[in-house]
Design a protein around this motif. Structure first.
Motif, PDB file in Angstrom:
ATOM      1  N   ILE A   1      39.072  41.807  37.757  1.00  0.00           N
ATOM      2  CA  ILE A   1      37.643  42.117  37.601  1.00  0.00           C
ATOM      3  C   ILE A   1      36.983  41.089  36.689  1.00  0.00           C
ATOM      4  N   GLY A   2      37.672  40.718  35.624  1.00  0.00           N
ATOM      5  CA  GLY A   2      37.142  39.725  34.689  1.00  0.00           C
ATOM      6  C   GLY A   2      36.886  38.375  35.339  1.00  0.00           C
ATOM      7  N   LYS A   3      37.723  38.013  36.295  1.00  0.00           N
ATOM      8  CA  LYS A   3      37.550  36.746  37.022  1.00  0.00           C
ATOM      9  C   LYS A   3      36.636  36.913  38.232  1.00  0.00           C
ATOM     10  N   THR A   4      36.069  38.085  38.408  1.00  0.00           N
ATOM     11  CA  THR A   4      35.185  38.476  39.515  1.00  0.00           C
ATOM     12  C   THR A   4      35.834  38.345  40.897  1.00  0.00           C
ATOM     13  N   TYR A   5      37.140  38.501  40.954  1.00  0.00           N
ATOM     14  CA  TYR A   5      37.845  38.513  42.241  1.00  0.00           C
ATOM     15  C   TYR A   5      37.753  39.899  42.875  1.00  0.00           C
TER      16      TYR A   5
ATOM     17  N   THR B   1      36.891  46.822  45.418  1.00  0.00           N
ATOM     18  CA  THR B   1      36.605  46.040  46.612  1.00  0.00           C
ATOM     19  C   THR B   1      36.812  44.570  46.276  1.00  0.00           C
ATOM     20  N   LEU B   2      37.364  43.834  47.204  1.00  0.00           N
ATOM     21  CA  LEU B   2      37.523  42.398  47.029  1.00  0.00           C
ATOM     22  C   LEU B   2      36.139  41.750  47.093  1.00  0.00           C
ATOM     23  N   SER B   3      35.808  40.932  46.114  1.00  0.00           N
ATOM     24  CA  SER B   3      34.509  40.246  46.106  1.00  0.00           C
ATOM     25  C   SER B   3      34.554  39.061  47.072  1.00  0.00           C
ATOM     26  N   ALA B   4      33.397  38.481  47.340  1.00  0.00           N
ATOM     27  CA  ALA B   4      33.340  37.285  48.192  1.00  0.00           C
ATOM     28  C   ALA B   4      34.180  36.167  47.570  1.00  0.00           C
ATOM     29  N   LEU B   5      34.072  36.008  46.248  1.00  0.00           N
ATOM     30  CA  LEU B   5      34.876  34.999  45.563  1.00  0.00           C
ATOM     31  C   LEU B   5      36.361  35.327  45.682  1.00  0.00           C
ATOM     32  N   GLY B   6      36.715  36.594  45.527  1.00  0.00           N
ATOM     33  CA  GLY B   6      38.109  37.013  45.651  1.00  0.00           C
ATOM     34  C   GLY B   6      38.672  36.716  47.029  1.00  0.00           C
TER      35      GLY B   6
END
Length: 92
Positions: free
Chosen positions: A49-53, A70-75
């Motif tokens: 979460i901290g790495k916005t993944y 949920t997986l982010s777009a960056l993740g």
């Protein structure tokens, strides 16, 4: 070929793979499916979460707290790059 050190950890790799395949997932399900302790879940989700993944949503269902990931777009992008890097290494 740099390997993403955030992802290149067995538990975090499993978490991202699970979210990639299953999409949105709640804390209890993810913890049970990956056979993780509360401590492992908290530690590794905090990093992702901290790495916005991973994105987190907190809500209440029947007056009980529910945490959903949920997986982010960056993740998604970083996990795909991670898989591609591993494939490149394997293929020489």
């Amino acid at each position: 070929m740099d390997i993403d050190k955030v992802i290149h950890q067995p538990i975090r790799t499993k978490i991202l793979a699970y979210l990639t395949h299953h999409g949105r997932c709640d804390y209890v399900t993810l913890k049970k499916q990956l056979n993780l302790t509360d401590g492992h879940m908290t530690t590794h989700m905090r990093e992702l979460i901290g790495k916005t993944y991973v994105e987190v949503e907190k809500s209440f269902v029947n007056n009980k707290p529910k945490t959903t990931y949920t997986l982010s777009a960056l993740g998604k992008q970083r996990f795909q790059e991670y898989i591609s890097t591993l494939q490149s290494i394997l293929n020489g």
